[in-house]
Design a protein around this motif. Structure first.
Motif, mmCIF file in Angstrom:
data_model
loop_
_atom_site.group_PDB
_atom_site.id
_atom_site.type_symbol
_atom_site.label_atom_id
_atom_site.label_comp_id
_atom_site.label_asym_id
_atom_site.label_seq_id
_atom_site.Cartn_x
_atom_site.Cartn_y
_atom_site.Cartn_z
ATOM 1 N N GLN A 226 21.897 6.340 -2.120
ATOM 2 C CA GLN A 226 22.402 5.631 -0.939
ATOM 3 C C GLN A 226 21.698 6.111 0.327
ATOM 4 N N ILE A 227 21.497 7.412 0.409
ATOM 5 C CA ILE A 227 20.809 7.987 1.573
ATOM 6 C C ILE A 227 19.392 7.443 1.677
ATOM 7 N N MET A 228 18.673 7.436 0.557
ATOM 8 C CA MET A 228 17.291 6.939 0.557
ATOM 9 C C MET A 228 17.241 5.451 0.888
ATOM 10 N N THR A 229 18.176 4.690 0.350
ATOM 11 C CA THR A 229 18.219 3.251 0.621
ATOM 12 C C THR A 229 18.477 2.990 2.095
ATOM 13 N N LYS B 192 3.640 5.573 -5.881
ATOM 14 C CA LYS B 192 3.375 5.527 -7.323
ATOM 15 C C LYS B 192 2.268 6.500 -7.712
ATOM 16 N N ASP B 193 1.214 6.549 -6.916
ATOM 17 C CA ASP B 193 0.101 7.460 -7.211
ATOM 18 C C ASP B 193 0.561 8.913 -7.142
ATOM 19 N N THR B 194 1.382 9.217 -6.153
ATOM 20 C CA THR B 194 1.914 10.577 -6.037
ATOM 21 C C THR B 194 2.734 10.935 -7.264
ATOM 22 N N SER C 242 0.830 -1.214 0.000
ATOM 23 C CA SER C 242 0.000 0.000 0.000
ATOM 24 C C SER C 242 0.864 1.263 0.000
ATOM 25 N N GLU C 243 2.002 1.216 0.689
ATOM 26 C CA GLU C 243 2.917 2.371 0.701
ATOM 27 C C GLU C 243 3.557 2.563 -0.667
ATOM 28 N N ILE C 244 3.942 1.483 -1.311
ATOM 29 C CA ILE C 244 4.505 1.567 -2.662
ATOM 30 C C ILE C 244 3.479 2.174 -3.610
ATOM 31 N N GLY D 284 7.163 12.092 -6.062
ATOM 32 C CA GLY D 284 7.206 10.683 -5.699
ATOM 33 C C GLY D 284 8.376 10.382 -4.779
ATOM 34 N N TRP D 285 9.543 10.954 -5.102
ATOM 35 C CA TRP D 285 10.711 10.792 -4.228
ATOM 36 C C TRP D 285 10.404 11.364 -2.838
ATOM 37 N N GLU D 286 9.775 12.533 -2.808
ATOM 38 C CA GLU D 286 9.483 13.169 -1.520
ATOM 39 C C GLU D 286 8.494 12.341 -0.702
ATOM 40 N N LYS D 287 7.503 11.774 -1.378
ATOM 41 C CA LYS D 287 6.538 10.933 -0.667
ATOM 42 C C LYS D 287 7.230 9.691 -0.091
ATOM 43 N N CYS D 288 8.121 9.099 -0.869
ATOM 44 C CA CYS D 288 8.888 7.950 -0.395
ATOM 45 C C CYS D 288 9.716 8.329 0.829
ATOM 46 N N LEU D 289 10.318 9.505 0.791
ATOM 47 C CA LEU D 289 11.100 10.002 1.923
ATOM 48 C C LEU D 289 10.219 10.176 3.160
ATOM 49 N N ASP D 290 9.053 10.791 2.993
ATOM 50 C CA ASP D 290 8.146 11.020 4.129
ATOM 51 C C ASP D 290 7.768 9.706 4.813
ATOM 52 N N ILE D 291 7.430 8.708 4.000
ATOM 53 C CA ILE D 291 7.035 7.406 4.556
ATOM 54 C C ILE D 291 8.214 6.749 5.270
#
Length: 232
Positions: free
Chosen positions: A177-180, A76-78, A70-72, A87-94
């Protein structure tokens, strides 16, 4: 068939190999003083840079044991409705919500602000130029309604410099690397390495501050060409 993380890793490796091959073509053009060809190859590298960024984005999104389905889908929707940088920012927030070991106070806000700055510089801004190329605007960019010139993006296209693209490429690897780390190891690798990675990035970009198309050309002139490329 479901998405496999190994497939996404292979995409990243292939993108990196295409990047290296394209850089060799650019360097050869520059060493032979084929300026027009080198300028065309610069635009190719700008497009390749954005494809590599998208390869990293998908690899990060499917980091094992990190985001739920659901988070993925939320990320994707963002991306679908608001663009790749959002999308990157939403991934970061989560991901930041999973940093339970972070001390209360300024750590999470500082990380968020720092990474969002990187996303703007190395995801959003390059994607604007990529989008213009994708719509056939190779020299003169138009506004979104295609009724007049977009002078700001046109200037960026005309000033494209391979050295700047290479700096972005280096920064992109650090951002990935930071995001990972935040996703895969929010309470260990992220807490241990985040500011170290930021310092490494800032120090390297500072060293490359004076790198330009001209300085790269002069540097390549000093490197002997391989025997098979030398004129007989």
């Amino acid at each position: 068939m479901s998405v496999q993380y190994t497939d996404l890793c292979e995409n990243c490796r292939k993108a990196e190999s295409v990047w290296k091959f394209s850089k060799r073509i650019f360097n050869d053009c520059l060493k032979r003083n084929k300026i027009a060809e080198a300028e065309c190859q610069t635009k190719v590298l700008a497009i390749l840079y954005c494809t590599i960024a998208e390869s990293y984005y998908l690899k990060i999104l499917y980091t094992p044991n990190s985001l739920s389905e659901s988070e993925i889908q939320e990320v994707k929707d963002t991306t679908k409705f608001h663009g790749i940088s959002k999308g990157w920012e939403k991934c970061l927030d989560i991901a930041l919500k999973k940093c339970q070991a972070a001390p209360k106070g300024s750590h999470i806000p500082n990380v968020k602000q720092t990474v969002e700055r990187l996303i703007k510089a190395y995801i959003l801004d390059p994607s604007l130029i990529r989008n213009k190329f994708a719509h056939g605007q190779w020299s003169n960019a138009l506004n979104s309604e295609q009724t007049k010139l977009n002078s700001e993006v046109t200037t960026k296209i005309q000033k494209l410099d391979v050295s700047e693209i290479e700096k972005c490429k280096y920064a992109l690897t650090k951002l990935a690397q930071i995001m990972t780390d935040i996703l895969a190891s929010p309470n260990k690798a992220h807490m241990r390495d985040f500011w170290k990675l930021i310092c490494e990035l800032e120090e390297e970009l500072d060293k490359r501050r004076e790198w330009t198309f001209v300085s790269k050309k002069e540097k390549l002139k000093k490197i002997p060409a391989p025997l098979k490329l030398r004129k007989r």
